[in-house]
Enzyme design. Structure first.
Site, PDB file in Angstrom:
ATOM      1  N   GLY A 197       0.764  -1.262  -0.024  1.00 54.26           N
ATOM      2  CA  GLY A 197      -0.112  -0.061   0.044  1.00 54.26           C
ATOM      3  C   GLY A 197       0.754   1.358   0.095  1.00 54.26           C
ATOM      4  N   ASP A 323      10.982   6.027  -6.422  1.00 52.46           N
ATOM      5  CA  ASP A 323      10.059   4.891  -6.383  1.00 52.46           C
ATOM      6  C   ASP A 323      10.897   3.707  -6.546  1.00 52.46           C
ATOM      7  OD1 ASP A 323       7.797   3.289  -5.610  1.00 52.46           O
ATOM      8  OD2 ASP A 323       7.538   2.782  -7.647  1.00 52.46           O
ATOM      9  N   ASP A 325      12.106   1.878  -3.916  1.00 53.43           N
ATOM     10  CA  ASP A 325      11.925   0.958  -2.830  1.00 53.43           C
ATOM     11  C   ASP A 325      13.173   0.323  -2.269  1.00 53.43           C
ATOM     12  OD1 ASP A 325       9.204   1.175  -3.620  1.00 53.43           O
ATOM     13  OD2 ASP A 325       8.598  -0.923  -3.320  1.00 53.43           O
ATOM     14  N   ARG A 350      16.165  -2.403  -6.747  1.00 55.10           N
ATOM     15  CA  ARG A 350      15.640  -1.713  -7.875  1.00 55.10           C
ATOM     16  C   ARG A 350      16.498  -0.641  -8.311  1.00 55.10           C
ATOM     17  NH1 ARG A 350       9.155  -1.509  -6.254  1.00 55.10           N
ATOM     18  NH2 ARG A 350       9.100   0.319  -7.807  1.00 55.10           N
ATOM     19  N   TRP A 493       9.984 -11.401 -15.342  1.00 52.57           N
ATOM     20  CA  TRP A 493       8.873 -10.945 -14.225  1.00 52.57           C
ATOM     21  C   TRP A 493       8.790 -12.010 -13.323  1.00 52.57           C
ATOM     22  CZ3 TRP A 493       9.147  -5.917 -13.302  1.00 52.57           C
ATOM     23  CH2 TRP A 493       8.060  -5.364 -12.373  1.00 52.57           C
ATOM     24  N   ALA A 557       2.505  -6.038 -12.932  1.00 50.01           N
ATOM     25  CA  ALA A 557       2.875  -4.611 -12.949  1.00 50.01           C
ATOM     26  C   ALA A 557       2.991  -4.149 -14.313  1.00 50.01           C
ATOM     27  CB  ALA A 557       3.807  -4.376 -11.956  1.00 50.01           C
TER      28      ALA A 557
END
Length: 589
Positions: A197, A323, A325, A350, A493, A557
């Site tokens: 979230g 972003d 992460d 990432r 992925w 995603a």
């Protein structure tokens, strides 16, 4: 005489009962089995083929000489219209396979034949808000229970023989943007889960529950300034503030909606008795709104499994503005250097850098790029902190206007995302699914509203090469050297599996399960599953034969967030199946 006969009757009765229990597959999963999962070959009772998450199997019947003879023996469809992305890892216990599917579904099937034994379909409310597809990555097994996290942020425990609900607990409020997509883990008799979230301004947390009844044992927020708690004798006791001071590395009240969601799930290092979790981006994405390091976002954390206290942290991207992460798995391993054993943990972030840490204290050992192009930073300093190229941070927005756009690599979906890498105990190499892409990114103004997206940024992802995006790379964690690579047209992925048979298995969006020589990278085998392979392959032994299984089903995603990249995969078909393979018997002798 009568006593002896009575004892014989009891013994016979017990033997018959044990045979019946075995025949119907109702043996309970124990803490000892979970802790020893990496060393056993007849079952898989942990996510990662062992709590350390190495995804390595000591099985070698399927090897570089026999893998070409690998044949499918059964396949089971998840059916219905709920296809979407399938990112699960199968679990196997006493000849029964347990696997999850999109929309928080759980299936149990006969591992010999693929016959469905039962199915659980979570009744999800209309208002769920998963950021990155309606996926689920697997279950936890404990005792007679199969436990799954759901997209409406619940934990559900099912009877493993019937699929009936034993208990159900709410972990967080889905209306605020919380969800659960990762497989929970069981450590020292505690059920451990994180939450998703981070795009909604939630407060990340890791929690421990009693797996038998769902009672909460402890909760540890992963944003600096929030109080953790433990429950003892039915009483809620404060266990300390995360970071020790509210807002120390956050401006104003932004720590109250700071993100840092541990959405991927964790691993466990028994040698240091540490839960190892990663945390997501800080909220909002617009970094100009929150000057500071924004702890504990984009970090790796070691937690005490007894009370959830933070033992150490390592932040890979302080003041994250892209972003990036920090949730990617932290894999425990050891190696010899200068005559000493180094207890290490490795993660491929990432942000494009591969980190090797001392897992006893979180200290930085070394770091190096594993992506071909990194533009947001010029490198890492001696402590592993990035040396920023501030010209490649998206600009601050003006009043009513977006900030200046920059092109930066890697893209926010990461040089590596959720898909787990594997470590071979034979080669000493990590096998990492990498994506080579960049993005245009810009900042915008944004205000927090419960349950609404809290980004403050816009973006478009672009491929860096015409002929490939995905690259499976074999990487030496001691030197940073890339030993070999395999290029793939579409992004990779799915997870990776390494085996004693000198093999590396993974899949691609084009639909192929593939096997490579672990030393050379030569592709030795492929099989078309009918849809993109996003799941994590597993292998186990049953009736003296080695089996390999993988979940197939395109989604996730990439087609949702992929920008220009999504055009490369727009014609790929969705699906939902479990495939299981083995060698013909003449090749197993």
């Amino acid at each position: 005489m009568k006593r002896t006969r009575l004892h014989q009757m009891f013994a016979l009765s017990a033997l018959c009962g044990a045979m019946l229990l075995h025949s119907v597959g109702v043996q309970a999963v124990t803490d000892e089995e979970i802790l020893d999962d990496a060393n056993t070959t007849h079952q898989i009772v942990s996510n990662g083929l062992g709590l350390a998450g190495q995804r390595y199997s000591p099985l070698a019947t399927v090897n570089v000489d026999t893998v070409q003879q690998l044949r499918p023996v059964w396949a089971l469809s998840f059916g219905g219209e709920k296809q979407r992305g399938q990112e699960s890892q199968p679990m196997i216990k006493d000849g029964v396979m347990y696997v999850t599917a999109s929309y928080s579904r759980v299936f149990a099937m006969d591992a010999r034949t693929g016959k469905e034994l039962w199915q659980y379909d979570a009744r999800l409310p209309d208002g769920i808000m998963p950021c990155c597809d309606v996926i689920n990555r697997g279950v936890a097994l404990y005792g007679d229970l199969v436990i799954v996290g759901t997209l409406d942020a619940k934990l559900v425990a099912l009877n493993k023989d019937t699929g009936k609900v034993v208990w159900r607990k709410t972990v967080a409020d889905y209306k605020a943007g919380y969800s659960i997509t990762a497989a929970p883990i069981v450590v020292k008799g505690k059920l451990i889960t994180g939450v998703s979230g981070g795009e909604f301004g939630i407060v990340g947390k890791v929690e421990a529950y009693n797996p038998v009844n769902g009672d909460l044992i402890w909760t540890r927020p992963t944003v600096e300034g929030h109080m953790g708690y433990v429950w003892k004798d039915g009483k809620k006791i404060e266990s300390g503030i995360s970071g020790g001071e509210a807002g120390k590395t956050w401006p104003g009240d932004l720590w109250k909606t700071g993100g840092a969601a541990p959405w991927l799930g964790g691993s466990y290092d028994a040698e240091t008795d540490s839960l190892l979790f990663g945390t997501s981006n800080p909220s909002p994405w617009n970094s100009h709104m929150r000057p500071g390091d924004n702890l504990f976002s984009s970090s790796r954390l070691a937690l005490n499994p007894d009370d959830g206290s933070i033992k150490w942290h390592f932040q890979t991207t302080p003041h994250d503005g892209w972003d990036y992460d920090g949730v990617n798995e932290l894999v425990s391993f050891s190696y010899e250097e200068n005559g000493k054993t180094v207890k290490a943990a490795a993660t491929a972030d990432r942000n494009g850098y591969f980190y090797v840490l001392d897992r006893s204290n979180g200290k930085f050992i070394r770091g190096f790029p594993f992506a071909d192009k990194i533009t947001w930073a010029k490198g890492l300093d001696k402590d592993g902190r990035p040396i920023y190229d501030e010209s490649n941070r998206p600009g601050a927005p003006g009043e009513g206007k977006q900030g200046s756009s920059v092109f930066v690599a890697p893209a926010f979906l990461g040089a590596k995302n959720w898909m787990p890498m594997a470590y071979s105990q034979d080669t000493g190499l990590f096998y990492v699914p990498v994506n080579e892409w960049g993005m245009d990114i810009w900042n915008e103004g944004v205000t927090y509203k419960k349950g609404a997206a809290y980004l403050g940024a816009g973006f478009t992802i672009r491929p860096l090469n015409e002929d490939y995006i995905g690259v499976l790379k074999a990487i030496d964690p001691k030197t940073g050297k890339e030993v070999w690579r395999y290029k793939n047209y579409a992004p990779l992925w799915g997870g990776v599996l390494a085996t004693k048979g000198n093999l590396v298995f993974t899949g691609n969006p084009e639909g192929f399960l593939m096997a490579f020589d672990a030393k050379t990278g030569k592709k030795l085998y492929e099989f078309q599953t009918g849809s993109g392979v996003l799941g994590s392959p597993v292998t186990w032994e049953m009736d003296g034969e080695q089996y390999i299984s993988v979940v197939s089903g395109w989604g996730g995603a990439v087609p949702l967030w992929g920008g220009e990249v999504a055009k490369r995969v727009k014609d790929y078909n969705q699906g939902g199946m479990v495939w299981t393979f083995k060698l013909p018997k003449e090749h197993t002798l």
